[in-house]
Each structure stands twice: as C-alpha cells, then as structure tokens.
Write a protein that holds these residues in place. Sequence first.
Motif, PDB file in Angstrom:
ATOM      1  N   GLU A  42       4.529  -8.097  73.336  1.00  0.00           N
ATOM      2  CA  GLU A  42       3.139  -8.211  72.631  1.00  0.00           C
ATOM      3  C   GLU A  42       2.190  -8.817  73.711  1.00  0.00           C
ATOM      4  O   GLU A  42       2.542  -9.909  74.351  1.00  0.00           O
ATOM      5  CB  GLU A  42       3.345  -9.326  71.411  1.00  0.00           C
ATOM      6  CG  GLU A  42       2.292  -9.237  70.516  1.00  0.00           C
ATOM      7  CD  GLU A  42       2.580  -9.855  69.192  1.00  0.00           C
ATOM      8  OE1 GLU A  42       1.716 -10.570  68.679  1.00  0.00           O
ATOM      9  OE2 GLU A  42       3.621  -9.287  68.695  1.00  0.00           O
ATOM     10  N   MET A  80       1.786 -14.383  72.254  1.00  0.00           N
ATOM     11  CA  MET A  80       2.473 -13.794  71.112  1.00  0.00           C
ATOM     12  C   MET A  80       2.357 -14.548  69.940  1.00  0.00           C
ATOM     13  O   MET A  80       2.645 -14.253  68.673  1.00  0.00           O
ATOM     14  CB  MET A  80       4.125 -14.083  71.255  1.00  0.00           C
ATOM     15  CG  MET A  80       4.409 -13.032  72.512  1.00  0.00           C
ATOM     16  SD  MET A  80       6.084 -12.246  71.925  1.00  0.00           S
ATOM     17  CE  MET A  80       7.452 -13.612  71.814  1.00  0.00           C
ATOM     18  N   ASP A 110       5.906 -10.187  61.845  1.00  0.00           N
ATOM     19  CA  ASP A 110       5.201 -10.384  63.162  1.00  0.00           C
ATOM     20  C   ASP A 110       6.285 -10.460  64.188  1.00  0.00           C
ATOM     21  O   ASP A 110       6.333 -10.972  64.996  1.00  0.00           O
ATOM     22  CB  ASP A 110       4.497 -11.727  63.046  1.00  0.00           C
ATOM     23  CG  ASP A 110       3.680 -11.768  64.334  1.00  0.00           C
ATOM     24  OD1 ASP A 110       3.495 -10.889  65.060  1.00  0.00           O
ATOM     25  OD2 ASP A 110       3.266 -12.979  64.757  1.00  0.00           O
ATOM     26  N   LYS A 141       7.194  -3.953  66.533  1.00  0.00           N
ATOM     27  CA  LYS A 141       6.427  -3.098  65.665  1.00  0.00           C
ATOM     28  C   LYS A 141       7.069  -1.963  65.360  1.00  0.00           C
ATOM     29  O   LYS A 141       6.819  -1.319  64.377  1.00  0.00           O
ATOM     30  CB  LYS A 141       5.145  -2.853  66.525  1.00  0.00           C
ATOM     31  CG  LYS A 141       4.696  -4.150  67.065  1.00  0.00           C
ATOM     32  CD  LYS A 141       4.220  -5.172  66.168  1.00  0.00           C
ATOM     33  CE  LYS A 141       3.935  -6.480  66.669  1.00  0.00           C
ATOM     34  NZ  LYS A 141       4.196  -7.883  66.155  1.00  0.00           N
ATOM     35  N   ASP A 185       1.290  -8.500  61.098  1.00  0.00           N
ATOM     36  CA  ASP A 185       0.293  -8.972  62.344  1.00  0.00           C
ATOM     37  C   ASP A 185       0.230  -7.942  63.319  1.00  0.00           C
ATOM     38  O   ASP A 185       0.974  -6.943  63.550  1.00  0.00           O
ATOM     39  CB  ASP A 185       0.802 -10.222  62.669  1.00  0.00           C
ATOM     40  CG  ASP A 185      -0.339 -11.020  63.524  1.00  0.00           C
ATOM     41  OD1 ASP A 185      -1.296 -10.704  63.441  1.00  0.00           O
ATOM     42  OD2 ASP A 185       0.154 -11.766  64.564  1.00  0.00           O
ATOM     43  N   ASN A 186      -0.848  -7.951  63.997  1.00  0.00           N
ATOM     44  CA  ASN A 186      -1.165  -7.183  65.141  1.00  0.00           C
ATOM     45  C   ASN A 186      -1.461  -5.647  64.791  1.00  0.00           C
ATOM     46  O   ASN A 186      -0.889  -4.797  65.581  1.00  0.00           O
ATOM     47  CB  ASN A 186      -0.037  -7.160  66.080  1.00  0.00           C
ATOM     48  CG  ASN A 186       0.283  -8.581  66.420  1.00  0.00           C
ATOM     49  OD1 ASN A 186       1.350  -9.234  66.158  1.00  0.00           O
ATOM     50  ND2 ASN A 186      -0.343  -9.050  67.623  1.00  0.00           N
TER      51      ASN A 186
HETATM   52 CA    CA Z   1       1.750 -11.537  66.196  1.00  0.00          CA
END
Ligand code: CA
Length: 238
Positions: free
Chosen positions: A2, A53, A155, A158, A181-182
Amino acid sequence: MEQNPGRVLGPSKGLLQSKELYQYILETSVYPREAAPLKELREITANHPRAGMATAPDAGQLIALFLKLVNARKTIEIGVYTGYSLLLTALSIPEDGKIIAVDMNRETYEIGLPIIEKAGVKHKIDYIVSEALPFLDQLLQDDENEGNFDFAFVDADKINYKHYHERMMKLLKVGGVVIYDNTLWSGTVVMSDEITPKELKTSRLSILEFNKLLAADSRVQISHAALGDGITICMRIS
Ligand code: CA
Ligand code: SAM
C-alpha cells in the motif's frame, strides 16, 4: 504494497487538487479534534518505513462519526498495522464495546500497543493474529455471530476485499456499516495500466473490480467518498 495516498498524485495531499487544500482540512477540522493518543500514535507511526499504510486522519474522522451514528458496540477490523484506526474505534465505542481486530503481523501492532494501553482502551480489543479470511469463516461457523456486528472497517489485502465483503454481509446486522479503505487506490483507478506504478498494479485491478461489485450490490446502500485514499461506506440494507 500500500502506498501513501499522496505519493502518486503529489506529496501528502490525499486525492484533493492541492496540497494546501488538504492541509487546510487537516488543520482546520481534523487535527484540532484528534484525541491526544491518536496524535501520538500517528506521530510514532510516521517514523515507520511503511507509514503510508496508516489510515489518513481525515478518513479516520469520518469513520469515528459513523461509529457514533450507528451506536457501534460490536465491531470488526481487518488490517491493524500500528493501530491508528483500531485506537480510533476503541476511543469511539462505549466502555463495554468490543472490537475483534485481525492482522497477520503482530510486530507492527506492538508499536501502537503502549499508546493503546496508556489510553485505557485495551480491554475493548480482542486482537487476533491470523490470515483474515479463514478467521472470518471460523467466526461464521458460530451462528451467534451472524448479524451480530454493528460496524466493520476493512483495510487489508485488496485482492480479498470481495471475499471479505461476502463475510461482512453475514456478520453485520441489517443497518450495520462496513467501510472499505483505499477504494481510489492513489488515484490509479483512472490511470492506464502502463502509467500505473508497478507496485500498485495488482491491487489496482482488485479495487476496480471491487468498486463495480459494490455499485451493483443491492444488499448495501453505498457512498464512495474521496477522503484519504478513497473510502467506500456501505450500510447493509437487506
Ligand atoms: Ca488503508
Ligand atoms: N488500518 C490500519 C491503520 O489505520 O493503520 C492500516 C492497515 S495496513 C493498510 C494493512 C494491514 O493488513 C497490514 O498490517 C497487514 O499485515 C494486514 N494484512 C494484509 N493482508 C492480510 C491478510 N490476508 N490477513 C490479515 N491481515 C492482513
């Protein structure tokens, strides 16, 4: 791996059009309201080689608001790192609230742990060292866990978001909220594969697929918000 949300589109400006605008939000609305232990954890984490991160503080502020909105007592966190979002959750839920926090790497949690202890909220945390997916499946083997959680924050890796989502749709009660998240992945969701930095390529594809999947999922009400590195808020509605 990340990345710091600012790294692709410019240094530490999140996804906004200018660094100054992001700084303005942080300094006007976020930092003045950030609890002292959270600030301490953020500053300690800043020295860690993978500091990018940590959950962005502006996204954290919205997560805390949702925890209050749903009166969260029972929560799950997937992906703890040094514990910024975990401490934020622990500070936002009531004294008898509980967080099941899962991460496969305890080493980074040890960095934040003294601050969590000092803040007096460790008793709310059940920290589990495990790969998240088998752990969630284990939780679901007990029928009592179905529909038993008010809130979740996801989080971690992915590539597994779509699998975590299926588990969350069982673990959360109707009316419960899960935040991912992200979901703008350093802005790479609108880049071609050729110009996407190599280390972001694989997760970019996972996030692109995941965003489409959420948009088509009638079990949730969603909002895809451009805070931090992009967060998607989903309320289970059926
Ligand atoms: Ca994150
Ligand atoms: N929420 C954290 C915060 O606010 O600082 C940041 C989490 S960091 C982006 C991702 C974390 O997920 C890492 O600590 C990593 O060890 C963990 N992780 C990655 N893949 C995982 C998996 N399959 N199962 C469990 N943990 C995982």
